[in-house]
Design an enzyme around this catalytic site. Structure first.
Site, PDB file in Angstrom:
ATOM      1  N   ARG A  47      30.535  15.958 -28.601  1.00 52.89           N
ATOM      2  CA  ARG A  47      30.668  14.518 -28.402  1.00 52.89           C
ATOM      3  C   ARG A  47      29.390  13.862 -28.898  1.00 52.89           C
ATOM      4  O   ARG A  47      28.439  14.549 -29.276  1.00 52.89           O
ATOM      5  CB  ARG A  47      31.006  14.140 -26.951  1.00 52.89           C
ATOM      6  CG  ARG A  47      30.552  15.005 -25.837  1.00 52.89           C
ATOM      7  CD  ARG A  47      29.054  15.105 -25.666  1.00 52.89           C
ATOM      8  NE  ARG A  47      28.449  13.776 -25.569  1.00 52.89           N
ATOM      9  CZ  ARG A  47      27.190  13.500 -25.816  1.00 52.89           C
ATOM     10  NH1 ARG A  47      26.364  14.473 -26.198  1.00 52.89           N
ATOM     11  NH2 ARG A  47      26.709  12.294 -25.709  1.00 52.89           N
ATOM     12  N   ALA A  49      28.475  10.122 -31.195  1.00 48.65           N
ATOM     13  CA  ALA A  49      29.064   9.610 -32.443  1.00 48.65           C
ATOM     14  C   ALA A  49      28.660  10.399 -33.697  1.00 48.65           C
ATOM     15  O   ALA A  49      29.538  10.852 -34.449  1.00 48.65           O
ATOM     16  CB  ALA A  49      28.723   8.125 -32.590  1.00 48.65           C
ATOM     17  N   GLN A 201      26.975  12.517 -18.801  1.00 47.17           N
ATOM     18  CA  GLN A 201      26.208  12.995 -19.963  1.00 47.17           C
ATOM     19  C   GLN A 201      24.704  12.915 -19.701  1.00 47.17           C
ATOM     20  O   GLN A 201      23.939  13.709 -20.238  1.00 47.17           O
ATOM     21  CB  GLN A 201      26.547  12.173 -21.209  1.00 47.17           C
ATOM     22  CG  GLN A 201      27.936  12.411 -21.778  1.00 47.17           C
ATOM     23  CD  GLN A 201      28.942  11.409 -21.248  1.00 47.17           C
ATOM     24  OE1 GLN A 201      28.805  10.917 -20.135  1.00 47.17           O
ATOM     25  NE2 GLN A 201      29.942  11.112 -22.040  1.00 47.17           N
ATOM     26  N   ASP A 242      27.798   3.854 -30.701  1.00 49.46           N
ATOM     27  CA  ASP A 242      29.038   4.430 -31.238  1.00 49.46           C
ATOM     28  C   ASP A 242      29.611   3.601 -32.371  1.00 49.46           C
ATOM     29  O   ASP A 242      30.307   4.114 -33.244  1.00 49.46           O
ATOM     30  CB  ASP A 242      30.075   4.582 -30.123  1.00 49.46           C
ATOM     31  CG  ASP A 242      29.692   5.762 -29.254  1.00 49.46           C
ATOM     32  OD1 ASP A 242      28.847   5.574 -28.359  1.00 49.46           O
ATOM     33  OD2 ASP A 242      30.173   6.872 -29.526  1.00 49.46           O
ATOM     34  N   ASN A 252      28.410   1.181 -27.011  1.00 48.94           N
ATOM     35  CA  ASN A 252      27.789   2.448 -26.589  1.00 48.94           C
ATOM     36  C   ASN A 252      28.389   2.803 -25.229  1.00 48.94           C
ATOM     37  O   ASN A 252      29.232   2.077 -24.687  1.00 48.94           O
ATOM     38  CB  ASN A 252      26.256   2.307 -26.539  1.00 48.94           C
ATOM     39  CG  ASN A 252      25.577   3.650 -26.358  1.00 48.94           C
ATOM     40  OD1 ASN A 252      25.881   4.612 -27.072  1.00 48.94           O
ATOM     41  ND2 ASN A 252      24.675   3.756 -25.395  1.00 48.94           N
TER      42      ASN A 252
HETATM   43  O1  MRU Z   1      31.657   9.797 -24.894  1.00 47.10           O
HETATM   44  P1  MRU Z   1      30.464  10.326 -25.631  1.00 47.10           P
HETATM   45  O2  MRU Z   1      29.681  11.335 -24.863  1.00 47.10           O
HETATM   46  O3  MRU Z   1      30.829  10.806 -27.015  1.00 47.10           O
HETATM   47  O4  MRU Z   1      29.551   9.056 -25.801  1.00 47.10           O
HETATM   48  C1  MRU Z   1      28.314   9.182 -26.447  1.00 47.10           C
HETATM   49  C2  MRU Z   1      27.534   7.937 -26.485  1.00 47.10           C
HETATM   50  O5  MRU Z   1      27.935   6.904 -26.012  1.00 47.10           O
HETATM   51  C3  MRU Z   1      26.251   8.012 -27.240  1.00 47.10           C
HETATM   52  O6  MRU Z   1      25.303   7.163 -26.672  1.00 47.10           O
HETATM   53  C4  MRU Z   1      26.495   7.577 -28.689  1.00 47.10           C
HETATM   54  O7  MRU Z   1      27.580   8.287 -29.231  1.00 47.10           O
HETATM   55  C5  MRU Z   1      25.303   7.793 -29.529  1.00 47.10           C
HETATM   56  S1  MRU Z   1      24.962   9.494 -29.749  1.00 47.10           S
HETATM   57  C6  MRU Z   1      23.634   9.630 -30.771  1.00 47.10           C
END
Ligand code: MRU
Length: 359
Positions: A47, A49, A201, A242, A252
């Site tokens: 996971r 982005a 996360q 994202d 985000n």
């Molecule tokens: O749902 P996720 O864990 O994929 O969400 C991730 C985020 O929101 C991160 O902050 C974003 O993708 C940036 S990662 C460098």
């Protein structure tokens, strides 16, 4: 490589670190079927982005590599199915669609020069392209880290959100890359890490990554963010993204919007760190960014244990922070400041910005 590796292209297949099981267990899976890799993206094995973009690139290459198509036309039809499968995994992270678009252009240009019955050169070129995407992510993170570290104070407390680290990019991370480079250059930083409900996360991944790198951190619950922005001496916030619209509005992880508003109220500068592949200049504002709705059990349960009764649940995975709350957007090509319509367009069009700050 300095940081943990969430994804790797190998002769045996695409290897993913299973992020659902961190920090308790470090387990890798090898994928040889693109459909299973697409399910792994949907199910959060990988996971973040930029890492989703790398996974889609490797997944498309994997699908083509194992294709049994006997002619270019058959391969073209299968290629479309493969791309559609990845496009249906997660809707908000635009890096996914950036990777698909890049592979569609690459496929078209390879197909123009391909012989009908010799598909090997296309397969090899797409496998190379996937590894190239990964290398570019790593270089982008290093550059974002350098530009972003200049914006952080020489010592003190920083706040972040979710996990925008190595696990989320395949490099050193975007937001955590900025913190890593600043820490490596001798700044004495401590990081406030909100746990990031419902998927945790922050608690599971960011706390683990920072601990591995021996960067001091304090884990907090999400509802402590306002309190610590008011009383905790936080000098700056740096988060990932994202999808960033043309006007700078940024999607985000859920909770980022509230953090940005509270940062504004408490005069804490709020920075976004993301590669140029996270820009979506086709969207005028953040209102048009699709927000992923995730399953209810991520809210009602933690690790399979039910916390709440069987009731209606909302689980938007992302929110949108209006550009007016963002002090700067750090990319690998330089730092964009308001008005973002101009500064982001310049960064998207150009190679590197002539000066590190694009206005
Ligand atoms: O749902 P996720 O864990 O994929 O969400 C991730 C985020 O929101 C991160 O902050 C974003 O993708 C940036 S990662 C460098």
């Amino acid at each position: 490589m300095r940081s943990v590796e969430p994804i790797r292209w190998t002769p045996e297949g695409v290897v993913l670190l299973d992020q659902r099981r961190l920090p308790g267990e470090v387990v890798y899976h090898t994928y040889t079927d693109y459909r299973e890799l697409a399910v792994a993206i949907k199910d959060m094995v990988i996971r973040g982005a930029p890492a989703i973009g790398v996974a889609a690139a490797m997944g498309i290459a994997l699908g083509v590599l194992h294709s049994r198509a006997a002619s270019l036309e058959e391969l073209r039809a299968e290629f479309k199915t493969i791309c559609d499968t990845f496009a249906a995994t997660r809707p908000t992270a635009v890096d996914l669609f950036w990777a698909i678009g890049r592979f569609q252009r690459k496929f078209d240009s390879l197909a123009r020069n391909a012989a009908q019955n010799n598909l090997e050169p296309i397969k090899e070129a797409l496998a190379d392209e996937a590894q190239q995407v990964h290398r570019e992510r790593q270089l982008a993170d290093e550059a974002i880290g350098k530009f972003g570290a200049e914006l952080l104070p020489s010592s003190g407390r920083i706040m972040t959100q979710c996990n925008a680290g190595a696990l989320a990019t395949g490099g050193i991370g975007t937001a955590l890359g900025v913190i890593r480079v600043a820490a490596e250059s001798g700044r004495k930083l401590e990081v406030f890490v909100p746990e990031t409900r419902p998927y945790l996360q922050g608690a599971r991944l960011t706390a683990w990554e920072l601990q591995q790198d021996k960067i001091p951190l304090t884990l907090i619950t999400d509802n402590m963010v306002g309190h610590f922005l008011k009383t905790g001496g936080v000098g700056a916030i740096v988060v990932g993204a994202d999808r960033i619209a043309a006007n700078g509005d940024t999607a985000n992880k859920i909770g980022t919007y509230a953090m940005a508003v509270l940062a504004h109220e408490n005069r804490v500068p709020f920075f976004v760190a993301a590669p140029v592949s996270t820009l979506d200049l086709s969207l005028a504002s953040g209102d048009a960014i699709p927000i992923e709705q995730r399953p209810a059990d991520e809210v009602t349960h933690v690790h399979g244990v039910r916390l709440a009764p069987d009731v209606a649940v909302a689980n938007p995975a992302f929110d949108v922070t209006p550009a007016r709350f963002i002090a700067a957007i750090v990319t690998e090509r330089g730092v964009a400041r308001a008005p973002y319509e101009q500064s982001l367009r310049r960064l998207a069009q150009g190679a590197s910005a002539p000066s590190p700050v694009a206005r």
